[in-house]
Enzyme design. Structure first.
Site, PDB file in Angstrom:
ATOM      1  CB  CYS A  89      35.424 -18.786 -71.916  1.00  0.00           C
ATOM      2  SG  CYS A  89      34.022 -17.766 -71.727  1.00  0.00           S
TER       3      CYS A  89
ATOM      4  CG  ASP B  52      25.320 -12.102 -76.586  1.00  0.00           C
ATOM      5  OD1 ASP B  52      26.224 -11.623 -77.255  1.00  0.00           O
ATOM      6  OD2 ASP B  52      25.205 -13.071 -76.248  1.00  0.00           O
TER       7      ASP B  52
ATOM      8  NE  ARG C   6      28.196 -13.770 -77.569  1.00  0.00           N
ATOM      9  CZ  ARG C   6      28.343 -14.886 -76.845  1.00  0.00           C
ATOM     10  NH1 ARG C   6      29.350 -15.565 -77.008  1.00  0.00           N
ATOM     11  NH2 ARG C   6      27.204 -15.032 -75.968  1.00  0.00           N
TER      12      ARG C   6
ATOM     13  CB  THR D   4      25.359 -24.308 -78.026  1.00  0.00           C
ATOM     14  OG1 THR D   4      25.171 -22.785 -77.393  1.00  0.00           O
ATOM     15  CG2 THR D   4      24.222 -24.650 -78.609  1.00  0.00           C
TER      16      THR D   4
END
Length: 200
Positions: free
Chosen positions: A67, A126, A128, A149
């Protein structure tokens, strides 16, 4: 939608001068920021990175993930181009929060992969929520993007909310012996697109 624009300021960085735009999300009581450089409201496609908060990687230089390296690489690429935006979403640990992320790390220390660890804690792989992006894009006047991405979910989310992705730019950086298995899990179980030539 409960996401509201709050204020903007200058943000000098080693990569150059960015503008920092603050947004509040009343539904989650979280605050998000977007870093921009140049005029992003024109019709030309904007170089964009959607980045979820990672305290361990972004601020503490952890090698367990990629990240921090991805954030710095995105800022550097935008600085070279002179125009772009980084959407910094406060969705730590793929949406499970910092303390649960530490719990997940403990499970990974004992042999679980990143997806298995989330599931053992009762979460999805995930968690999010990308719907919060729509009002941010609208406020900034961004309609077309060149998206940095490897994550197909981000592509699907932007397309769903009416953002035209004219180009996907592979964003691979930060691989090391400590995160190699983590990245392979993201590829095998989450569909991340690794091992492609950088298209910029």
């Amino acid at each position: 939608m409960t996401v509201k624009y709050v204020e903007s300021s200058k943000l000098p960085t080693p990569m150059g001068m960015f503008a920092m735009h603050g947004f509040s999300d009343d539904s989650s009581d979280k605050e998000h920021v977007v870093l921009t450089m140049g005029d992003v409201s024109s019709e030309e496609p904007v170089l964009v990175r959607i980045h979820s908060e990672c305290l361990t990687g972004d601020a503490l230089f952890s090698l367990r993930c990629d990240c921090g390296a991805q954030l710095q690489a995105a800022m550097h690429k935008i600085a070279i181009e002179g125009r772009g935006a980084i959407f910094y979403l406060r969705q730590e640990g793929r949406g499970i929060g910092l303390l649960n992320k530490i719990r997940a790390y403990k499970l990974q220390d004992c042999g679980a992969d990143t997806v298995e660890a989330n599931e053992r804690l009762g979460f999805g792989a995930d968690m999010r929520d990308y719907s919060i992006l729509k009002p941010m894009f609208e406020h900034l006047g961004i309609a077309q993007v060149k998206l940095m991405t490897n994550n197909p979910r981000k592509i699907d989310a932007l397309t769903q909310y009416g953002i035209n992705i004219v180009n996907r730019i592979p964003h691979e950086t930060g691989r090391n012996p400590h995160n190699a298995d983590y990245l392979e899990t993201k590829k095998g179980k989450l569909g991340h697109m690794f091992g492609e030539k950088d298209g910029e």
